[in-house]
Design a protein around this motif. Structure first.
Motif, PDB file in Angstrom:
ATOM      1  N   PHE A  45       0.823  -1.214   0.000  1.00 22.96           N
ATOM      2  CA  PHE A  45       0.000   0.000   0.000  1.00 22.96           C
ATOM      3  C   PHE A  45       0.858   1.266   0.000  1.00 22.96           C
ATOM      4  CE2 PHE A  45      -3.487  -2.812   0.698  1.00 22.96           C
ATOM      5  CZ  PHE A  45      -4.578  -2.124   0.189  1.00 22.96           C
ATOM      6  N   LEU A  46       2.044   1.174   0.596  1.00 28.26           N
ATOM      7  CA  LEU A  46       2.962   2.306   0.611  1.00 28.26           C
ATOM      8  C   LEU A  46       3.435   2.655  -0.807  1.00 28.26           C
ATOM      9  CD1 LEU A  46       4.566   4.149   2.536  1.00 28.26           C
ATOM     10  CD2 LEU A  46       6.311   2.386   2.652  1.00 28.26           C
ATOM     11  N   GLU A  47       3.648   1.623  -1.617  1.00 27.36           N
ATOM     12  CA  GLU A  47       4.182   1.862  -2.963  1.00 27.36           C
ATOM     13  C   GLU A  47       3.096   2.057  -4.012  1.00 27.36           C
ATOM     14  OE1 GLU A  47       7.077  -1.432  -3.373  1.00 27.36           O
ATOM     15  OE2 GLU A  47       8.533   0.200  -3.434  1.00 27.36           O
ATOM     16  N   ARG A  48       1.880   1.663  -3.674  1.00 31.58           N
ATOM     17  CA  ARG A  48       0.803   1.722  -4.656  1.00 31.58           C
ATOM     18  C   ARG A  48       0.652   3.094  -5.331  1.00 31.58           C
ATOM     19  NH1 ARG A  48      -5.616   0.847  -3.658  1.00 31.58           N
ATOM     20  NH2 ARG A  48      -5.253   2.641  -2.334  1.00 31.58           N
ATOM     21  N   PHE A  63       6.269  -0.877 -10.951  1.00 29.88           N
ATOM     22  CA  PHE A  63       5.637  -0.685  -9.639  1.00 29.88           C
ATOM     23  C   PHE A  63       4.363  -1.514  -9.516  1.00 29.88           C
ATOM     24  CE2 PHE A  63       8.340   3.040  -8.685  1.00 29.88           C
ATOM     25  CZ  PHE A  63       8.637   2.737  -7.363  1.00 29.88           C
ATOM     26  N   SER A  64       3.619  -1.572 -10.598  1.00 25.18           N
ATOM     27  CA  SER A  64       2.388  -2.354 -10.573  1.00 25.18           C
ATOM     28  C   SER A  64       2.697  -3.846 -10.369  1.00 25.18           C
ATOM     29  CB  SER A  64       1.618  -2.077 -11.873  1.00 25.18           C
ATOM     30  OG  SER A  64       0.886  -3.190 -12.254  1.00 25.18           O
ATOM     31  N   ALA A  65       3.747  -4.334 -11.056  1.00 22.31           N
ATOM     32  CA  ALA A  65       4.148  -5.742 -10.897  1.00 22.31           C
ATOM     33  C   ALA A  65       4.616  -6.003  -9.470  1.00 22.31           C
ATOM     34  CB  ALA A  65       5.264  -6.079 -11.880  1.00 22.31           C
ATOM     35  N   LYS A  66       5.326  -5.024  -8.924  1.00 23.74           N
ATOM     36  CA  LYS A  66       5.864  -5.178  -7.585  1.00 23.74           C
ATOM     37  C   LYS A  66       4.763  -5.229  -6.533  1.00 23.74           C
ATOM     38  CE  LYS A  66       8.974  -3.367  -4.510  1.00 23.74           C
ATOM     39  NZ  LYS A  66       9.710  -2.260  -3.919  1.00 23.74           N
ATOM     40  N   VAL A  67       3.788  -4.321  -6.677  1.00 18.29           N
ATOM     41  CA  VAL A  67       2.668  -4.291  -5.729  1.00 18.29           C
ATOM     42  C   VAL A  67       1.893  -5.615  -5.800  1.00 18.29           C
ATOM     43  CG1 VAL A  67       0.449  -3.172  -5.253  1.00 18.29           C
ATOM     44  CG2 VAL A  67       2.491  -1.779  -5.590  1.00 18.29           C
ATOM     45  N   GLN A  68       1.699  -6.121  -7.014  1.00 18.53           N
ATOM     46  CA  GLN A  68       1.073  -7.455  -7.179  1.00 18.53           C
ATOM     47  C   GLN A  68       1.856  -8.503  -6.393  1.00 18.53           C
ATOM     48  OE1 GLN A  68       1.236  -8.406 -11.346  1.00 18.53           O
ATOM     49  NE2 GLN A  68      -0.817  -7.603 -11.787  1.00 18.53           N
ATOM     50  N   ASP A  69       3.182  -8.493  -6.578  1.00 18.18           N
ATOM     51  CA  ASP A  69       4.034  -9.475  -5.896  1.00 18.18           C
ATOM     52  C   ASP A  69       3.847  -9.394  -4.381  1.00 18.18           C
ATOM     53  OD1 ASP A  69       5.094 -10.267  -8.307  1.00 18.18           O
ATOM     54  OD2 ASP A  69       7.096  -9.415  -7.978  1.00 18.18           O
ATOM     55  N   GLU A  70       3.913  -8.177  -3.852  1.00 19.88           N
ATOM     56  CA  GLU A  70       3.888  -8.009  -2.385  1.00 19.88           C
ATOM     57  C   GLU A  70       2.545  -8.475  -1.796  1.00 19.88           C
ATOM     58  OE1 GLU A  70       6.754  -7.492  -1.439  1.00 19.88           O
ATOM     59  OE2 GLU A  70       7.711  -5.654  -2.181  1.00 19.88           O
ATOM     60  N   ILE A  71       1.457  -8.142  -2.466  1.00 19.68           N
ATOM     61  CA  ILE A  71       0.147  -8.609  -1.991  1.00 19.68           C
ATOM     62  C   ILE A  71       0.127 -10.136  -2.007  1.00 19.68           C
ATOM     63  CG2 ILE A  71      -2.342  -8.686  -2.496  1.00 19.68           C
ATOM     64  CD1 ILE A  71      -1.596  -5.996  -1.387  1.00 19.68           C
ATOM     65  N   MET A 111       5.332   7.791   1.740  1.00 17.57           N
ATOM     66  CA  MET A 111       6.302   8.450   0.870  1.00 17.57           C
ATOM     67  C   MET A 111       5.568   9.550   0.108  1.00 17.57           C
ATOM     68  SD  MET A 111       8.574   5.387  -0.777  1.00 17.57           S
ATOM     69  CE  MET A 111       7.234   4.357  -1.373  1.00 17.57           C
ATOM     70  N   GLU A 112       6.107  10.761   0.170  1.00 18.49           N
ATOM     71  CA  GLU A 112       5.466  11.883  -0.526  1.00 18.49           C
ATOM     72  C   GLU A 112       5.983  11.982  -1.956  1.00 18.49           C
ATOM     73  OE1 GLU A 112       3.095  13.439   0.881  1.00 18.49           O
ATOM     74  OE2 GLU A 112       3.400  12.721   2.942  1.00 18.49           O
ATOM     75  N   SER A 113       7.297  11.818  -2.086  1.00 19.42           N
ATOM     76  CA  SER A 113       7.932  12.146  -3.358  1.00 19.42           C
ATOM     77  C   SER A 113       8.558  10.905  -3.994  1.00 19.42           C
ATOM     78  CB  SER A 113       9.016  13.203  -3.104  1.00 19.42           C
ATOM     79  OG  SER A 113       9.953  13.188  -4.154  1.00 19.42           O
ATOM     80  N   TYR A 114       8.652  10.943  -5.317  1.00 18.12           N
ATOM     81  CA  TYR A 114       9.249   9.834  -6.063  1.00 18.12           C
ATOM     82  C   TYR A 114      10.692   9.566  -5.628  1.00 18.12           C
ATOM     83  CZ  TYR A 114      10.779   7.045 -10.067  1.00 18.12           C
ATOM     84  OH  TYR A 114      11.283   6.062 -10.863  1.00 18.12           O
ATOM     85  N   GLN A 279      -1.675   5.412   7.547  1.00 22.77           N
ATOM     86  CA  GLN A 279      -1.368   4.267   6.678  1.00 22.77           C
ATOM     87  C   GLN A 279      -2.318   3.102   6.978  1.00 22.77           C
ATOM     88  OE1 GLN A 279       0.583   6.185   4.595  1.00 22.77           O
ATOM     89  NE2 GLN A 279       1.515   4.208   4.167  1.00 22.77           N
ATOM     90  N   ILE A 280      -2.543   2.871   8.278  1.00 21.44           N
ATOM     91  CA  ILE A 280      -3.423   1.765   8.690  1.00 21.44           C
ATOM     92  C   ILE A 280      -4.857   2.029   8.220  1.00 21.44           C
ATOM     93  CG2 ILE A 280      -4.452   0.597  10.694  1.00 21.44           C
ATOM     94  CD1 ILE A 280      -1.736   1.260  12.157  1.00 21.44           C
ATOM     95  N   ASN A 281      -5.314   3.261   8.438  1.00 24.04           N
ATOM     96  CA  ASN A 281      -6.690   3.595   8.051  1.00 24.04           C
ATOM     97  C   ASN A 281      -6.881   3.605   6.541  1.00 24.04           C
ATOM     98  OD1 ASN A 281      -7.392   3.758  10.718  1.00 24.04           O
ATOM     99  ND2 ASN A 281      -7.204   5.989  10.840  1.00 24.04           N
TER     100      ASN A 281
END
Lengths: 314, 109
Positions: A45-48, A63-71, A111-114, A279-281
């Motif tokens: 969720f942090l990287e999404r 990033f999309s592939a990575k988020v898939q992996d982490e989930i 994370m705010e910035s790239y 982040q939790i909410n």
């Protein structure tokens, strides 16, 4: 089996769901796995947001592939945790949503910035991968099996993070400065990833005696620093003056603990500290939004098999 | 009734499919699996499951991993010296998986 027998037998991939394990072992393994699974989900969720914010189509897709992996890693780890018969996946996900589920310190900060992304994608993932590589020989077999797949995939995450770091540090002066600023901010949190030194870690003793944990926090931190300080320097990052870190003659590192904010570390771990609460909410909102999907899957399962009871003790 | 048999060679390994047996119930399926599949090859554990309980999807039904170029999701694409041995190991596992996938696609076409 009693605890002494477990300690005697403890070895890589030694125990599986068919073993009659004492509650103490099952609880300790559940605590580790739940923490690990929660961290995978919160990290995703942090990287999404960077699927949208990343500057090129290649980066967005990565990033999309990575988020898939982490989930996916989270889901596998919840299964490995459920097979201990202590908590169900639903209970763990609900606890994560209501603030009772624990997860890694670094994932409490958005994370705010790239320019911040390599701090997670290279350094935190690198630290996580160091730890995960040792967990391939944890004593809970389903955990070790999950690590086979996690480690297989994780090499891409770390190298992708490194590619972004390289790009930023060979970019404009402004990019380099912003990346250094992000590094200054994240570095103490990254050092704290491995927790306080062993004396202060309450759970280490038992977890290592029963083979769940394979390496001490100090050894993991040393291995991480040995590999990643040279990388940071290679790309022109300056290691912040604090925390003070010195290298011993035997190749280990000494981190001056007082230079790190342990009050913040332990407050954050309680899940009632901003920005972690946000982040939790944020993830809870996503879980609530797809509640109808879970409900329809359950009622479908009910129609087919007459029950959708979670099988905790499989 | 047909039962599919999965053998684990040693503790901690994965149970891998190794064949199937005729048997009227689970107890006898386990016995026949033991006789047919556990006698010669090193065996630590066997699983049996009714064949009709197995679901399958294969390359005729789907394109595993998709049909577009997904090089962005492999470590080999990012040309940097691996930061640590575990990163290197992961990359070499990915590289050999990629070779196998390619060989499969070329072999199948």
């Amino acid at each position: 089996m009693n605890v002494d027998e477990v300690k005697d037998r403890a070895g890589p991939r030694e125990f599986s769901p068919k073993d009659d394990l004492p509650e103490e072992y099952r609880k300790a393994a559940t605590r580790m796995l739940e923490f690990h699974a929660n961290s995978e989900i919160m990290g995703a969720f942090l990287e999404r947001p960077f699927i949208r914010k990343a500057p090129s189509i290649e980066r967005k897709m990565a990033f999309s592939a990575k988020v898939q992996d982490e989930i996916g890693h989270g889901q596998m780890l919840y299964r490995a945790a459920e097979s201990l018969g202590v908590k169900t996946r639903e209970e763990m996900l609900d606890d994560l949503a209501n603030g009772d589920g624990k997860f890694l310190n670094c994932f409490h900060y958005p994370m705010e910035s790239y320019v911040e992304t390599p701090m997670i994608a290279f350094f935190v993932d690198g630290a996580a991968m160091r730890r995960q590589a040792t967990l391939k020989s944890t004593s809970w077999e389903p955990y070790a099996h999950a690590m086979d797949k996690v480690c297989f995939e994780e090499g891409f995450h770390v190298k992708h993070g490194e590619a972004i770091l390289y790009e930023l540090m060979t970019g404009s002066k402004k990019e380099q400065e912003m990346t250094q600023e992000a590094f200054d901010e994240w570095w103490p949190r990254i050092i704290q990833f491995f927790g306080p030194t062993n004396e202060k870690s309450t759970h280490h003793g038992f977890a290592s005696e029963v083979g769940l944990k394979q390496m001490s926090n100090d050894d993991l931190r040393t291995a991480f620093l040995n590999a990643y300080i040279p990388k940071a320097e290679k790309y022109g990052l300056e290691i912040p003056e604090e925390p003070r870190i010195s290298k011993n003659d035997d190749g280990t590192y000494e981190v001056v603990e007082e230079d790190l904010d342990w009050d913040e570390f332990f407050t954050i771990a309680k899940n009632d500290y901003e920005p972690g609460v946000g982040q939790i909410n944020g993830r809870k909102a996503a879980q609530d939004a797809v509640e109808w999907v879970r409900e329809s899957l359950d009622s479908h399962e009910n129609r087919l098999y007459g029950s959708s009871q979670p099988q905790a003790a499989d | 009734m047909i039962w599919e048999v999965f053998r684990q060679e040693k503790s901690g390994d994965y149970h891998k499919h190794c064949g199937n047996v005729h048997a009227p119930d689970r107890e006898m399926a386990l016995l026949f699996a033991e006789v047919q599949h556990g006698r010669r090859k090193p065996t630590n554990s066997l699983w049996v499951t009714p064949q009709k309980e197995i679901g399958e999807v294969d390359t005729e039904d789907t394109a595993f991993g998709g049909t577009t170029d997904k090089s962005y999701r492999w470590a080999m694409t990012y040309n940097f010296e691996a930061a640590a041995s575990e990163v290197e190991e992961s990359e070499s596992e990915q590289a050999s998986a990629e070779r196998e996938r390619k060989a499969q696609i070329e072999g199948g076409s």
